[in-house]
Design a protein around this motif. Structure first.
Motif, PDB file in Angstrom:
ATOM      1  N   GLY A  15      27.059   4.137 -10.250  1.00 64.53           N
ATOM      2  CA  GLY A  15      26.010   3.347  -9.638  1.00 64.53           C
ATOM      3  C   GLY A  15      25.264   2.540 -10.672  1.00 64.53           C
ATOM      4  N   ALA A  16      24.320   1.745 -10.216  1.00 69.67           N
ATOM      5  CA  ALA A  16      23.506   0.905 -11.103  1.00 69.67           C
ATOM      6  C   ALA A  16      22.041   1.269 -10.938  1.00 69.67           C
ATOM      7  N   ILE A  17      21.276   1.052 -11.995  1.00 72.59           N
ATOM      8  CA  ILE A  17      19.848   1.334 -11.966  1.00 72.59           C
ATOM      9  C   ILE A  17      19.136   0.335 -12.857  1.00 72.59           C
ATOM     10  N   SER A  18      17.960  -0.094 -12.453  1.00 74.42           N
ATOM     11  CA  SER A  18      17.148  -1.030 -13.239  1.00 74.42           C
ATOM     12  C   SER A  18      16.060  -0.253 -13.964  1.00 74.42           C
ATOM     13  N   LEU A  19      16.015  -0.410 -15.278  1.00 74.99           N
ATOM     14  CA  LEU A  19      15.051   0.308 -16.099  1.00 74.99           C
ATOM     15  C   LEU A  19      14.364  -0.668 -17.047  1.00 74.99           C
ATOM     16  N   PRO A  20      13.068  -0.481 -17.302  1.00 73.61           N
ATOM     17  CA  PRO A  20      12.387  -1.340 -18.284  1.00 73.61           C
ATOM     18  C   PRO A  20      12.778  -0.944 -19.701  1.00 73.61           C
ATOM     19  N   VAL A  21      13.046  -1.922 -20.523  1.00 77.16           N
ATOM     20  CA  VAL A  21      13.413  -1.710 -21.916  1.00 77.16           C
ATOM     21  C   VAL A  21      12.422  -2.458 -22.792  1.00 77.16           C
ATOM     22  N   THR A  22      11.826  -1.754 -23.741  1.00 75.60           N
ATOM     23  CA  THR A  22      10.862  -2.349 -24.665  1.00 75.60           C
ATOM     24  C   THR A  22      11.447  -2.332 -26.063  1.00 75.60           C
ATOM     25  N   ALA A  23      11.453  -3.487 -26.719  1.00 75.29           N
ATOM     26  CA  ALA A  23      11.944  -3.620 -28.088  1.00 75.29           C
ATOM     27  C   ALA A  23      10.820  -4.104 -28.979  1.00 75.29           C
ATOM     28  N   GLY A  24      10.727  -3.550 -30.176  1.00 75.95           N
ATOM     29  CA  GLY A  24       9.675  -3.928 -31.096  1.00 75.95           C
ATOM     30  C   GLY A  24       8.521  -2.948 -31.085  1.00 75.95           C
ATOM     31  N   GLU A  25       7.508  -3.241 -31.880  1.00 79.79           N
ATOM     32  CA  GLU A  25       6.346  -2.380 -31.990  1.00 79.79           C
ATOM     33  C   GLU A  25       5.067  -3.209 -31.967  1.00 79.79           C
ATOM     34  N   GLY A  26       4.000  -2.569 -31.509  1.00 80.68           N
ATOM     35  CA  GLY A  26       2.686  -3.197 -31.542  1.00 80.68           C
ATOM     36  C   GLY A  26       2.625  -4.486 -30.745  1.00 80.68           C
ATOM     37  N   GLN A  27       2.061  -5.522 -31.376  1.00 78.84           N
ATOM     38  CA  GLN A  27       1.920  -6.818 -30.726  1.00 78.84           C
ATOM     39  C   GLN A  27       3.226  -7.598 -30.719  1.00 78.84           C
ATOM     40  N   SER A  28       4.165  -7.190 -31.589  1.00 80.60           N
ATOM     41  CA  SER A  28       5.429  -7.925 -31.697  1.00 80.60           C
ATOM     42  C   SER A  28       6.516  -7.190 -30.923  1.00 80.60           C
ATOM     43  N   GLN A  29       6.357  -7.099 -29.626  1.00 81.30           N
ATOM     44  CA  GLN A  29       7.353  -6.431 -28.816  1.00 81.30           C
ATOM     45  C   GLN A  29       7.564  -7.196 -27.518  1.00 81.30           C
ATOM     46  N   VAL A  30       8.680  -6.931 -26.884  1.00 84.13           N
ATOM     47  CA  VAL A  30       9.023  -7.587 -25.645  1.00 84.13           C
ATOM     48  C   VAL A  30       9.579  -6.531 -24.695  1.00 84.13           C
ATOM     49  N   THR A  31       9.254  -6.658 -23.417  1.00 84.35           N
ATOM     50  CA  THR A  31       9.710  -5.727 -22.389  1.00 84.35           C
ATOM     51  C   THR A  31      10.394  -6.513 -21.279  1.00 84.35           C
ATOM     52  N   LEU A  32      11.564  -6.058 -20.875  1.00 87.38           N
ATOM     53  CA  LEU A  32      12.272  -6.704 -19.792  1.00 87.38           C
ATOM     54  C   LEU A  32      12.987  -5.647 -18.970  1.00 87.38           C
TER      55      LEU A  32
ATOM     56  N   GLU B 106       5.434 -13.825 -28.255  1.00 91.16           N
ATOM     57  CA  GLU B 106       4.289 -14.735 -28.217  1.00 91.16           C
ATOM     58  C   GLU B 106       3.552 -14.697 -29.546  1.00 91.16           C
ATOM     59  N   GLY B 107       3.541 -15.816 -30.221  1.00 92.51           N
ATOM     60  CA  GLY B 107       2.822 -15.921 -31.484  1.00 92.51           C
ATOM     61  C   GLY B 107       3.594 -15.437 -32.700  1.00 92.51           C
ATOM     62  N   GLY B 108       4.889 -15.216 -32.572  1.00 93.91           N
ATOM     63  CA  GLY B 108       5.616 -14.762 -33.750  1.00 93.91           C
ATOM     64  C   GLY B 108       7.026 -14.318 -33.427  1.00 93.91           C
ATOM     65  N   VAL B 109       7.540 -13.414 -34.276  1.00 94.85           N
ATOM     66  CA  VAL B 109       8.904 -12.903 -34.152  1.00 94.85           C
ATOM     67  C   VAL B 109       8.853 -11.379 -34.202  1.00 94.85           C
ATOM     68  N   GLY B 110       9.468 -10.744 -33.214  1.00 94.83           N
ATOM     69  CA  GLY B 110       9.591  -9.294 -33.220  1.00 94.83           C
ATOM     70  C   GLY B 110      10.938  -8.880 -33.768  1.00 94.83           C
ATOM     71  N   TYR B 111      11.048  -7.631 -34.184  1.00 95.62           N
ATOM     72  CA  TYR B 111      12.311  -7.170 -34.737  1.00 95.62           C
ATOM     73  C   TYR B 111      12.490  -5.681 -34.476  1.00 95.62           C
ATOM     74  N   VAL B 112      13.738  -5.266 -34.507  1.00 99.73           N
ATOM     75  CA  VAL B 112      14.115  -3.856 -34.424  1.00 99.73           C
ATOM     76  C   VAL B 112      15.010  -3.571 -35.616  1.00 99.73           C
ATOM     77  N   GLN B 113      14.596  -2.621 -36.455  1.00 98.18           N
ATOM     78  CA  GLN B 113      15.342  -2.279 -37.662  1.00 98.18           C
ATOM     79  C   GLN B 113      16.195  -1.050 -37.412  1.00 98.18           C
ATOM     80  N   GLY B 114      17.497  -1.155 -37.663  1.00 97.54           N
ATOM     81  CA  GLY B 114      18.385  -0.017 -37.512  1.00 97.54           C
ATOM     82  C   GLY B 114      18.270   0.949 -38.671  1.00 97.54           C
ATOM     83  N   ASP B 115      18.713   2.163 -38.461  1.00 93.28           N
ATOM     84  CA  ASP B 115      18.667   3.208 -39.479  1.00 93.28           C
ATOM     85  C   ASP B 115      20.034   3.874 -39.519  1.00 93.28           C
ATOM     86  N   GLN B 116      20.813   3.609 -40.556  1.00 92.80           N
ATOM     87  CA  GLN B 116      22.164   4.143 -40.635  1.00 92.80           C
ATOM     88  C   GLN B 116      22.159   5.658 -40.781  1.00 92.80           C
ATOM     89  N   ARG B 117      21.215   6.187 -41.539  1.00 97.11           N
ATOM     90  CA  ARG B 117      21.141   7.634 -41.713  1.00 97.11           C
ATOM     91  C   ARG B 117      20.830   8.326 -40.383  1.00 97.11           C
TER      92      ARG B 117
END
Length: 275
Positions: free
Chosen positions: A27-44, A85-96
């Motif tokens: 089946g399918a399900i719609s879930l909110p996903v938030t990327a980034g931290e603080g003011q530099s984040q986006v949710t869809l 809004e007002g900048g660039v957000g980022y998500v940093q991966g962690d290989q360890r």
């Protein structure tokens, strides 16, 4: 995640894997996903398909989600950036952390279990502090310098199978320049599509420090000895060497072909539209 399966919407379209296998989603399900931290984040809101297949991944974000975020992903830097809004957000991966998560999943047998909508318990990650390493194994007993690296968590039987497979196909490895025999001209020939009206460019000679000269001389000697290159006494084009530091501390010897590239017409359609 504690999500009731009654929230799953029925989906009739099957999924096809890289190997051509056909998987029916639960089946399918719609879930909110938030990327980034603080003011530099986006949710869809992202539509996920829930499938019952062996996997160590909890979720996989596809291209539609990344396109909706207008995200740019760099595997080399283990980072994803996206406009906010007002900048660039980022998500940093962690290989360890990724290795630790994979180690927990393998040890708990989740590779052989069905993928569910429940997330991996963060407490399991906190309990595991080990990081899987690679071990160096000789590919040929007669020549200890020819080695391969295997995952340390493989048991003795898996290591033996992997080594047997690699040894059966050791002819595909190139340990030196001499091992790269090249492609016969009868099969394929590469030519530069240089514009005949473009004037040849002879770059001015660049000066290097003695260590770089030694690296250039060593690399040129290797290529000359195996016949990859040949000396030209009156060249129309002259390009300087460019040295780039490797992670091992040695030098990678490249050639500045920027002027030559400018003289070659560009292909407006280098690749088909893969989307």
């Amino acid at each position: 995640m504690g999500i009731d399966r009654l929230r799953l919407r029925p989906v009739e379209t099957p999924l096809h894997g890289f190997a051509g296998d056909r998987v029916i989603s639960e089946g399918a399900i719609s879930l909110p996903v938030t990327a980034g931290e603080g003011q530099s984040q986006v949710t869809l809101l992202v539509d996920f398909l829930v499938v019952n297949v062996p996997s160590v991944h909890n979720i996989i974000l596809g291209r539609p989600s990344l396109n909706a975020m207008r995200a740019v992903v760099s595997n080399y830097h283990l980072m994803m950036k996206f406009p906010v809004e007002g900048g660039v957000g980022y998500v940093q991966g962690d290989q360890r952390e990724a290795r630790r998560c994979y180690s927990v999943a393998v040890r708990k047998g989740s590779v052989k279990q069905a993928l569910t909508i429940n997330a991996l318990d963060p407490r399991d990650l906190a309990e595991d502090t080990s990081i899987e390493d690679l071990i160096t194994v000789p590919l040929e007993e007669a020549d200890p310098s020819k080695t391969v690296r295997l995952w340390s968590s493989l048991n003795s039987g898996q290591q033996a199978q992997m080594l047997a497979f690699l040894r059966d196909h050791k002819d595909v490895f190139a340990w030196s320049h001499e091992d790269m025999v090249g492609i016969p001209p009868e099969i394929m020939v590469h030519k530069l599509n240089v514009d005949p009206d473009h004037k040849p460019v002879k770059q001015k000679r660049r000066a290097f420090e003695p260590k770089r000269y030694a690296a250039i001389a060593e690399e040129v000697s290797k290529l000359l000895n195996v016949g990859f290159i040949e000396e030209v006494h009156y060249p129309d084009w002259i390009a300087n060497m460019v040295l780039v530091k490797k992670g091992t501390g040695k030098w990678r010897v490249c050639v500045d072909y920027s002027d030559l590239n400018k003289a070659c017409p560009k292909d407006n359609f280098p690749l088909p539209r893969i989307d």
